[in-house]
Design an enzyme around this catalytic site. Structure first.
Site, PDB file in Angstrom:
ATOM      1  N   ARG A 140      -7.327   0.287  16.773  1.00  0.00           N
ATOM      2  CA  ARG A 140      -7.358   0.358  15.376  1.00  0.00           C
ATOM      3  C   ARG A 140      -8.677  -0.047  15.269  1.00  0.00           C
ATOM      4  O   ARG A 140      -9.521  -1.162  15.541  1.00  0.00           O
ATOM      5  CB  ARG A 140      -6.798   0.673  14.418  1.00  0.00           C
ATOM      6  CG  ARG A 140      -6.651   1.567  13.081  1.00  0.00           C
ATOM      7  CD  ARG A 140      -6.176   1.962  12.108  1.00  0.00           C
ATOM      8  NE  ARG A 140      -5.499   0.100  11.719  1.00  0.00           N
ATOM      9  CZ  ARG A 140      -4.150  -0.074  10.990  1.00  0.00           C
ATOM     10  NH1 ARG A 140      -3.670   1.187   9.534  1.00  0.00           N
ATOM     11  NH2 ARG A 140      -4.369  -0.780   9.898  1.00  0.00           N
ATOM     12  N   LYS A 183       0.623  -0.667  -0.056  1.00  0.00           N
ATOM     13  CA  LYS A 183       0.408   0.113  -0.109  1.00  0.00           C
ATOM     14  C   LYS A 183       0.964   1.487   0.132  1.00  0.00           C
ATOM     15  O   LYS A 183       0.227   2.312  -0.766  1.00  0.00           O
ATOM     16  CB  LYS A 183      -0.819  -0.241   0.900  1.00  0.00           C
ATOM     17  CG  LYS A 183      -0.252   0.503   2.680  1.00  0.00           C
ATOM     18  CD  LYS A 183      -1.504   0.481   3.722  1.00  0.00           C
ATOM     19  CE  LYS A 183      -0.896   0.921   5.031  1.00  0.00           C
ATOM     20  NZ  LYS A 183      -1.367  -0.068   5.784  1.00  0.00           N
TER      21      LYS A 183
HETATM   22  C1  LIG Z   1      -0.173  -1.068   6.398  1.00  0.00           C
HETATM   23  C2  LIG Z   1      -0.351  -2.796   7.424  1.00  0.00           C
HETATM   24  C3  LIG Z   1       0.316  -3.213   7.295  1.00  0.00           C
HETATM   25  C4  LIG Z   1       2.187  -2.729   7.042  1.00  0.00           C
HETATM   26  O1  LIG Z   1       2.270  -1.717   7.957  1.00  0.00           O
HETATM   27  P1  LIG Z   1       4.060  -1.589   7.996  1.00  0.00           P
HETATM   28  O2  LIG Z   1       4.300  -0.321   9.335  1.00  0.00           O
HETATM   29  O3  LIG Z   1       4.003  -0.814   5.994  1.00  0.00           O
HETATM   30  O4  LIG Z   1       5.133  -2.438   7.815  1.00  0.00           O
HETATM   31  C5  LIG Z   1      -0.062  -4.724   8.137  1.00  0.00           C
HETATM   32  N1  LIG Z   1      -0.702  -4.978   8.293  1.00  0.00           N
HETATM   33  C6  LIG Z   1      -1.848  -3.923   8.343  1.00  0.00           C
HETATM   34  C7  LIG Z   1      -3.604  -4.072   9.097  1.00  0.00           C
HETATM   35  C8  LIG Z   1      -2.064  -2.326   7.714  1.00  0.00           C
HETATM   36  O5  LIG Z   1      -2.570  -1.851   7.856  1.00  0.00           O
END
Ligand SMILES: *Cc1c(COP(=O)(O)O)cnc(C)c1O
Length: 366
Positions: free
Chosen positions: A145, A50
């Protein structure tokens, strides 16, 4: 660092700016190192795309490094990767919205979930399409969250097990996103215990116990006891080479796989403090300035419409003193910046996100 400023009138003739330069071999190196490091204690990593808006180049690179699951928060990104033939299992990281259920069943092999109503709709949609949609049930462990409160887990699992068209393939938790809560040994033990209880009570195999994200690095390195945790969802560590509790570089990884270049469109000696009667600026603030006498004031042709300016760190000794929608103003200090010069920046995750999703910024893979 390599290129910071080239002579005026040369770089902008060769390159479309603003641009983000993406060094694929550095990202591949980071992915390879992280995969083998996490694998050494039995944890497989899902590559999270993402931060780069589901870039096909980077998705294919991760797959080439042996990362077989790719996660993204946007169904549009998963769709594009899947349609382009990226050979991975696709995971929707963001809890699906009721309004996107059909696309989730079509384009995500697995989704992370925390709402019964959503899971019921996924079930109906999967049945209509004669398929089975896999879910990882997210558990709230303090970061606040997404996630089901632990005392509601039994109710959720019992209801989900009634649904046809849905297979629960794991449980997971997320940390250090909303509340900044650390995924420490205590949190990981709690997740492991909950996972074991669910496995035993409901005779589920639960292949994925998904412990967190790039913020889990310190926990991982501090213990040999992974418990039941066998998966981490890793984005920022692969892309920017750092963990995310204090943004400390991970030894042996590249932190400069991405460089942003922007062009100077005006450079003049000007006072350091605005003069005249002061009201709100373009962003609705009353800005403050330090009196430094006359300074070289260099303007870049990008603003918050193009990039999260606050996430840029210049590779030159200059300061960002302000920005508006399409301009960023630098105090060039001792650097003799001229019109046409390119100024290079290192990025944080927010700046990376904004650049990769910006239609005005060209992407150059090297
Ligand atoms: C964005 C996200 C991740 C990845 O997080 P990083 O800090 O980029 O490794 C993992 N799990 C969820 C649910 C996310 O939204």
């Amino acid at each position: 660092m390599n290129l910071t400023v080239e002579p005026p009138k040369q770089l902008y003739l060769k390159h479309k700016m603003p641009k983000i330069e993406i060094n694929l071999s550095k990202i591949a190196h980071n992915a390879r190192m992280l995969k083998s490091m996490y694998q050494s204690k039995g944890i497989h990593i899902m590559g999270v795309t993402k931060g780069v808006c589901g870039s096909l180049e980077i998705a294919n690179l991760l797959v080439d490094q042996g990362i077989s699951q790719l996660g993204d928060s946007k169904i549009e990104n998963l769709k594009r990767m899947k349609e382009a033939g990226v050979q991975a299992e696709f995971v929707l990281l963001r809890t699906p919205a009721l309004s996107e259920i059909e696309a989730v069943v079509d384009y995500a092999d697995i989704s992370l979930n925390s709402e019964l109503e959503v899971i019921q709709r996924l079930s109906e949609c999967a049945l209509e399409k004669n398929t089975v949609h896999k879910i990882i049930l997210m558990i709230e462990l303090g970061d606040l969250r997404e996630g089901v409160m632990p005392d509601q887990l039994d109710r959720y699992i019992q209801s989900i097990l009634q649904l046809r068209g849905i297979e629960v393939v794991g449980v997971g938790a997320n940390f250090a996103c909303f509340g900044g809560v650390k995924p420490d040994a205590k949190k990981m033990n709690t997740l492991s215990h909950l996972a074991s209880e669910i496995r035993n009570r409901y005779h589920l195999s639960l292949p994925f116990i998904s412990g967190g994200n790039s913020a889990n690095y310190n926990w991982f390195t501090s213990t040999e006891q992974m418990g039941e945790i066998n998966q981490l969802r890793i984005g920022e560590s692969i892309l920017l080479g750092q963990e995310t509790l204090s943004r400390t570089p991970i030894p042996g990884l590249y932190t400069d796989a991405f460089t942003f270049y922007s062009e100077v469109i005006e450079s003049k000696i000007k006072p350091s403090v605005p003069y005249g009667e002061i009201a709100q600026n373009a962003l609705g603030f009353y800005p403050e300035f330090e009196e430094k006498g006359n300074i070289r004031h260099a303007i870049l042709g990008v603003g918050i419409q193009d990039v999260l300016v606050g996430g840029l760190t210049s590779l030159l000794d200059v300061n960002i003193i302000g920005f508006s929608s399409d301009h960023t103003v630098l105090d060039a200090k001792k650097v003799d910046l001229q019109v046409g010069d390119a100024v290079a920046f290192n990025l944080n995750y927010g700046a990376l996100l904004s650049l990769m999703t910006s239609s005005t910024v060209s992407k150059e893979y090297v």
